[in-house]
Design a protein around this motif. Structure first.
Motif, PDB file in Angstrom:
ATOM      1  N   SER A 255      40.993  12.538  47.046  1.00 14.03           N
ATOM      2  CA  SER A 255      41.435  12.369  48.433  1.00 14.03           C
ATOM      3  C   SER A 255      40.508  11.367  49.101  1.00 14.03           C
ATOM      4  O   SER A 255      39.280  11.464  48.978  1.00 14.03           O
ATOM      5  N   TYR A 256      41.081  10.421  49.814  1.00 13.57           N
ATOM      6  CA  TYR A 256      40.279   9.373  50.431  1.00 13.57           C
ATOM      7  C   TYR A 256      39.826   9.763  51.833  1.00 13.57           C
ATOM      8  O   TYR A 256      40.528  10.472  52.570  1.00 13.57           O
ATOM      9  N   ILE A 257      38.659   9.271  52.214  1.00 16.40           N
ATOM     10  CA  ILE A 257      38.130   9.510  53.560  1.00 16.40           C
ATOM     11  C   ILE A 257      38.868   8.613  54.543  1.00 16.40           C
ATOM     12  O   ILE A 257      38.906   7.392  54.377  1.00 16.40           O
ATOM     13  N   ARG A 258      39.452   9.228  55.553  1.00 11.13           N
ATOM     14  CA  ARG A 258      40.203   8.461  56.557  1.00 11.13           C
ATOM     15  C   ARG A 258      39.321   8.034  57.721  1.00 11.13           C
ATOM     16  O   ARG A 258      39.550   6.994  58.340  1.00 11.13           O
ATOM     17  N   SER A 259      38.340   8.871  58.029  1.00 13.10           N
ATOM     18  CA  SER A 259      37.437   8.539  59.134  1.00 13.10           C
ATOM     19  C   SER A 259      36.159   9.347  58.983  1.00 13.10           C
ATOM     20  O   SER A 259      36.114  10.343  58.270  1.00 13.10           O
TER      21      SER A 259
END
Length: 493
Positions: A255-259
């Motif tokens: 899962s990628y970091i969005r902020s």
């Protein structure tokens, strides 16, 4: 060889009195050895948590009916004399970590494992109270690095035998990478792992929306395969690898970091203050003068319009979740909008058909009777403060109403009033059925419900609930035949 951890709750003389949990995992270590038992600290009066660790050659499969734990740990200094009788066993697949898209229980090691869990009921023999169970779960979590104080609690009392892949103690010979120029994901593998496999690749556009999924056969000679999927602002992916027989070899989820949210707080000194609070507690005589700042760094690849929509959807998810659980956790009844019947309906639907109801209110009066006769319980206990007896007219009204109810037909008063010689202020209503107890807190006396203000009913949970039950039991211990409503003589009225 298998590396094994065995946890027990016991005494210094008998450290293996109660089996708590065991885990045995294959290892490439070529030497058999057993470490000295380790004392992990006190759990309850006279009982401590112990762990035994060893590496031994173990015959697999393990007998399913009777398991002698000396198979896993047996030294000249200490011989474990403990036999497990499993109730049943279950098989699980646990990957190395959970991700944003699912909530599976994670592997105890940094690789996918197949776990066989042998369930025993020794854990039921502990008969711990709430605090001791919490302490046990926390210590197990701390030492084993498995979330017993969380999702792993349903493995308490299990002996778990793991099966792992050959690369579990090294690096996986395959995986997923991203090609920045092609803007595509691709599957790669090392030359030492050349066999026919199947790969399932899933990519997610949001935390709940999947926009790509494909099953692909990759022959043994192919070392790199590009997925026919263009990537743009994705949330992450999930990849599963299977052998030619359909058995899972590995699973990965990213899962990628969005902020990133950053808080900065600067302490610029302490100011002394003297008021009513500081007189009661000297620690409150000093107030730190802090300067705080908070800001969020967004992923620069996110489009502004898309980010605004995502934030809006997140907001809606949050308020829907809050709304869906609010009625179970409590309810705010508004004067002018809600009626007394709404409160009665709420109480009777949240906990239908209780065996016993306990109402704790220092100023209980005839309004408490009006409430109790509408609650579906065969036994209702009302606990009030002795100060309420100073209002002789109120006591006389309660007796009169109870007498009239007794003489009437089609209605029954199942309440017993107790006036105890102990001051208290908090108001509760407690529902009991068998071993189930639910506790709700009131902000005001029952005689003030929706008269001048709104009325909050709040459900207590966790440690606060347990402390409220202890408070209730302390008050009940002061109740006896000499301080019931009926024991009050007419002169005191």
């Amino acid at each position: 060889m298998y590396a094994t951890w065995l946890y027990f709750v016991g005494t210094k003389k008998d450290p293996t009195k109660f089996f708590i949990y065991g885990l045995s995992i294959p290892t490439k270590c070529p030497i058999e050895y057993s470490l000295k038992q380790e004392d992990l600290g006190s759990i309850a009066d006279g009982l401590r948590l112990y762990v035994f660790r060893a590496v031994k050659q173990i015959a697999i499969p393990i007998p399913p009916d009777v398991i002698d734990l000396s198979l896993f740990y047996d030294t000249l200094e200490y011989h474990i004399k403990h036999i497990l009788t499993p109730l049943y066993c279950e098989k699980f697949i646990q990957k190395k970590e959970s991700c944003h898209f699912d909530k599976e229980i994670e592997s105890p090691i940094s690789s996918l494992v197949n776990i066989t869990s042998y369930y025993t009921k020794e854990i039921l023999e502990l008969n711990f109270n709430y605090k001791n169970y919490i302490k046990l779960l926390q210590k197990l979590s701390e030492h084993s690095n498995q979330p017993f104080y969380g999702n792993y609690l349903n493995r308490l009392g299990c002996l778990e035998i793991a099966q792992t892949q050959p690369w579990s103690e090294s690096f996986r010979p395959f995986g997923i990478e991203y090609d920045k120029e092609e803007k595509k994901y691709y599957f790669y593998r090392q030359t030492e792992f050349l066999e026919d496999i199947y790969v399932v690749f899933k990519c997610y556009q949001t935390s709940i929306e999947k926009n790509y999924e494909k099953l692909i056969f990759i022959p043994a000679k192919t070392t790199k395969y590009y997925f026919d999927f263009n990537v743009e602002n994705e949330w992450g992916y999930k990849c599963s690898v299977y052998n030619q027989f359909g058995e899972i070899l590995d699973e990965d989820c990213v899962s990628y970091i969005r902020s990133v949210n950053i808080n900065i707080s600067t302490i610029s000194g302490i100011r002394k203050i003297k008021d009513a609070f500081s007189e009661r507690d000297p620690e409150l005589s000093k107030i730190p003068c802090n300067i705080s700042q908070s800001f969020t760094i967004q992923n620069p690849n996110l489009e502004t319009k898309k980010k605004e929509l995502e934030d809006f959807y997140t907001y809606l998810e949050r308020i829907i979740k809050e709304d869906s659980i609010s009625e179970q956790e409590g309810f705010w009844f508004k004067r002018g909008q809600h009626k007394l019947s709404d409160i009665i309906k709420y109480l009777t639907t949240q906990f239908p058909n209780p065996d016993e109801i306990i109402i704790i209110d220092p100023y209980a009066d005839i309004d408490t009777i009006s409430l109790s006769i509408r609650l579906p319980a065969n036994k209702i206990i009302v606990i009030a403060n002795n100060k309420a007896l100073s209002n002789k007219e109120n006591v006389h009204k309660i007796k009169l109403v109870k007498k009239r109810i007794k003489e009437a037909s089609g209605i029954s008063d199942r309440s017993t009033y107790y006036y105890i010689n102990k001051e208290f202020h908090d108001r509760f209503i407690i529902f009991k059925k068998n071993d189930i107890i639910e506790v709700y807190c009131f902000p005001n006396s029952i005689n003030a419900i929706l008269k001048n203000d709104d009325f909050l009913i709040l459900r207590l949970r966790g440690k606060v609930k347990e402390e409220a039950i202890q408070h209730m039991n302390n008050l009940i211990s002061l109740c006896g035949p000499n301080n019931t409503l009926e024991s009050i003589n007419n002169e005191s009225e």
